[in-house]
Design a protein around this motif. Structure first.
Motif, PDB file in Angstrom:
ATOM      1  N   PRO A 115      -6.767  -0.595   2.689  1.00 46.42           N
ATOM      2  CA  PRO A 115      -6.174  -1.600   3.301  1.00 46.42           C
ATOM      3  C   PRO A 115      -7.199  -2.602   3.533  1.00 46.42           C
ATOM      4  CG  PRO A 115      -6.675   0.059   5.078  1.00 46.42           C
ATOM      5  CD  PRO A 115      -6.922   0.714   3.921  1.00 46.42           C
ATOM      6  N   LEU A 129       0.761  -1.147  -0.036  1.00 48.45           N
ATOM      7  CA  LEU A 129      -0.064  -0.015  -0.011  1.00 48.45           C
ATOM      8  C   LEU A 129       0.768   1.261   0.081  1.00 48.45           C
ATOM      9  CD1 LEU A 129      -2.547  -1.057   2.861  1.00 48.45           C
ATOM     10  CD2 LEU A 129      -2.682  -1.198   0.397  1.00 48.45           C
ATOM     11  N   ASP A 156      -3.878   4.017  -0.635  1.00 49.67           N
ATOM     12  CA  ASP A 156      -4.602   2.658  -1.123  1.00 49.67           C
ATOM     13  C   ASP A 156      -5.372   2.395   0.105  1.00 49.67           C
ATOM     14  OD1 ASP A 156      -3.264   2.653  -3.635  1.00 49.67           O
ATOM     15  OD2 ASP A 156      -1.393   1.995  -2.598  1.00 49.67           O
ATOM     16  N   ASP A 173       0.195  -4.518   2.943  1.00 53.56           N
ATOM     17  CA  ASP A 173      -1.225  -4.607   3.535  1.00 53.56           C
ATOM     18  C   ASP A 173      -1.316  -6.191   4.197  1.00 53.56           C
ATOM     19  OD1 ASP A 173      -4.029  -4.461   3.790  1.00 53.56           O
ATOM     20  OD2 ASP A 173      -4.465  -4.971   1.636  1.00 53.56           O
TER      21      ASP A 173
END
Length: 142
Positions: A109, A12, A107, A27
């Motif tokens: 998770p 991420l 991003d 992640d």
């Protein structure tokens, strides 16, 4: 801070508000919580800090290492962007883990917060409206 990535985990991206500091983290978070303690409230300027915990070596600074400002020592500190002040992560548990401020993740998770902690010191003007478990202090270990 540099770290090694778990080759099986999705990586991420995260960054501060101004983009001067960017980081990468696996992640593969072990837990995620909403912390209402006064330190987290003051550090974020918010009612609580959603964070995700992971081994420290799973996070690395991708760019802007010279803009990371540390408050504390190697065993426990908050890492902020020197330019914009964003709280990126906190080093905890005698330096073994980081608590990534979930608001800095670019991003999404896989994990979501599972409880509220330190609600005994939550902001009096904030009402928790979800059904997650609430703990007066820290989450009791299982």
């Amino acid at each position: 801070m540099t770290g090694s990535a778990n080759s099986n985990a999705r990586i991420l991206a995260g960054e501060c508000f101004c983009g001067a500091v960017r980081y990468a983290v696996d992640d593969s978070f072990e837990y995620a919580l909403n912390c209402h303690c006064s330190n987290c409230r003051r550090t974020t300027g918010s009612a609580f800090k959603p964070f995700a915990g992971i081994a420290r070596d799973r996070l690395s600074i991708a760019s802007g290492d010279d803009n990371v400002m540390i408050h504390g020592d190697d065993a426990g500190h908050d890492a902020h962007c020197r330019r914009c002040g964003s709280l990126l992560y906190s080093v905890v548990r005698d330096g073994a883990f980081v608590h990534v401020a979930m608001g800095t993740l670019v991003d999404a998770p896989a994990i979501r917060p599972t409880a509220h902690i330190f609600v005994g010191s939550k902001a009096p003007w904030f009402s928790i409206t979800d059904d997650l478990p609430q703990y007066q202090a820290h989450l009791v270990s299982r």
